[in-house]
Design a protein around this motif. Structure first.
Motif, PDB file in Angstrom:
ATOM      1  N   ASP A   4       0.811  -1.209   0.000  1.00 24.03           N
ATOM      2  CA  ASP A   4       0.000   0.000   0.000  1.00 24.03           C
ATOM      3  C   ASP A   4       0.852   1.271   0.000  1.00 24.03           C
ATOM      4  N   GLU A   5       2.013   1.232   0.628  1.00 26.34           N
ATOM      5  CA  GLU A   5       2.744   2.463   0.935  1.00 26.34           C
ATOM      6  C   GLU A   5       4.037   2.653   0.158  1.00 26.34           C
ATOM      7  N   PHE A   6       4.487   1.641  -0.580  1.00 25.21           N
ATOM      8  CA  PHE A   6       5.715   1.767  -1.370  1.00 25.21           C
ATOM      9  C   PHE A   6       5.446   1.407  -2.823  1.00 25.21           C
ATOM     10  N   ASP A   7       6.293   1.938  -3.691  1.00 21.13           N
ATOM     11  CA  ASP A   7       6.196   1.618  -5.110  1.00 21.13           C
ATOM     12  C   ASP A   7       6.652   0.175  -5.334  1.00 21.13           C
ATOM     13  N   ARG A   8       5.913  -0.542  -6.170  1.00 25.23           N
ATOM     14  CA  ARG A   8       6.232  -1.949  -6.403  1.00 25.23           C
ATOM     15  C   ARG A   8       7.668  -2.132  -6.918  1.00 25.23           C
ATOM     16  N   LYS A   9       8.151  -1.182  -7.714  1.00 25.08           N
ATOM     17  CA  LYS A   9       9.496  -1.338  -8.272  1.00 25.08           C
ATOM     18  C   LYS A   9      10.584  -1.249  -7.208  1.00 25.08           C
ATOM     19  N   ASP A  10      10.239  -0.678  -6.036  1.00 21.68           N
ATOM     20  CA  ASP A  10      11.224  -0.556  -4.960  1.00 21.68           C
ATOM     21  C   ASP A  10      11.233  -1.767  -4.037  1.00 21.68           C
ATOM     22  N   LEU A  11      10.266  -2.679  -4.205  1.00 18.60           N
ATOM     23  CA  LEU A  11      10.150  -3.846  -3.326  1.00 18.60           C
ATOM     24  C   LEU A  11      10.855  -5.056  -3.937  1.00 18.60           C
ATOM     25  N   LYS A  12      11.633  -5.737  -3.121  1.00 16.54           N
ATOM     26  CA  LYS A  12      12.282  -6.967  -3.560  1.00 16.54           C
ATOM     27  C   LYS A  12      12.088  -8.019  -2.466  1.00 16.54           C
ATOM     28  N   ARG A  13      11.400  -9.098  -2.831  1.00 16.37           N
ATOM     29  CA  ARG A  13      11.169 -10.165  -1.849  1.00 16.37           C
ATOM     30  C   ARG A  13      12.452 -10.969  -1.662  1.00 16.37           C
TER      31      ARG A  13
END
Length: 305
Positions: A238-247
């Motif tokens: 909800d709060e971060f851009d998907r491109k900044d997330l790395k599982r």
């Protein structure tokens, strides 16, 4: 302009049955010759329009004419009805009669496909009323007066010319020309109180500047590397851009640019033990200091009975 005028002429003929060229010319502020050219254009497009001479004559449509069969395709009709439905969803009550009338003309039911609520969860009708007041100020070009709380907590009284409502980063903002600053300013609606319309009219000042990130935040930025546990995945999406997330195994790695201030560190602190600031070290130290200050502030408090 001509296409819009042609559509309005057809609508008037369907509504009133008979209209003179003189009446149409006066309504659209054109010559009667222009109106007759419009009638020729409508006839060439397949609209069954004709002229009747005499004292009771005028411009008419064949009685059995249906707008949907001659001017707009089924897809175009749906687009018009859907667009009006989306405007109605903004609590624009005046759209309701137009939507019902066009639905009747098109011989179809309008789909109730969208609903918009501009208030936050748990808020009352007051927040919706503020939004409605600001919308009225924009459309009627009336100045608004309100109290505004800055990010530092300072309270000021403002008189402004509302120009545009913008939704950005999970919050509503008002772009308005501030009379005191003599320039456009961006106001976060949740920080506005005692909003009221005045009777003072204004001329629109164009263009309205784009809502840039620096308008909402003007401090320094920092490149941050953060670790979050899987328990807070629902917030990350909800709060971060998907491109900044790395599982990664056991959680998420987030690399992004954030404001380098204590407000942002306080926001990260809301994740509790589910966050780690990997870099920069200064931000990590600030978070540790703030967490220790919270613990110390509660150390001597007596437990509730």
């Amino acid at each position: 302009m001509q296409v819009n005028r042609l559509f309005q002429i057809v609508y008037l003929l369907m509504e009133r049955g008979n209209v003179t060229a003189k009446e149409l010319a006066k309504r659209f502020e054109v010559t009667q010759r222009t109106i007759y050219r419009d009638i020729d254009a409508l006839s060439a497009a397949g609209i069954p329009v004709y002229c009747v001479k005499g004292r009771s004559g005028g411009i008419r449509l064949l009685p059995d004419f249906v707008l949907s069969k001659s001017l707009l395709t089924e897809g175009e009709q749906n687009e018009i009805l859907f667009a009006l439905q989306s405007v109605k969803a903004t609590n624009a009550a005046e759209i309701g009669p137009v939507l019902s009338r066009l639905s009747g003309l098109f011989r179809r039911e309008s789909s109730d496909w969208i609903e918009v609520d501009f208030s936050r969860w748990g808020s009352g009708a007051g927040e919706r009323e503020v939004f409605s007041l600001l919308k009225t100020g924009i459309l009627e070009q009336r100045a608004v007066r309100f109290l505004y709380f800055s990010s530092s907590g300072q309270k000021t009284e403002r008189l402004a010319e509302p120009a545009k409502l913008q939704f950005k980063n999970n919050a509503w903002y008002l772009q308005a020309f501030c009379r005191e600053k003599k320039a456009y300013r961006t106001f976060k609606i949740s920080r506005m109180e005692q909003v009221g319309l005045t009777d003072e009219r204004f001329e629109r000042r164009l263009p309205v500047p784009p809502l840039e990130p620096e308008q909402a935040y003007c401090g320094p930025l920092a490149e941050m590397e953060l670790w979050f546990s899987e328990k807070v995945a629902y917030r990350l999406y909800d709060e971060f851009d998907r491109k900044d997330l790395k599982r990664i195994p056991g959680g998420f790695l987030v690399r992004c640019t954030l404001p380098a201030d204590r407000d942002m560190i306080g926001y990260l602190l809301s994740y509790g033990q589910e966050v780690r600031i990997l870099s920069p070290p200064k931000a990590r130290d600030t978070l540790r200091e703030m967490a220790e200050a919270v613990v110390n502030a509660h150390r001597d408090l007596q437990p509730a009975e």
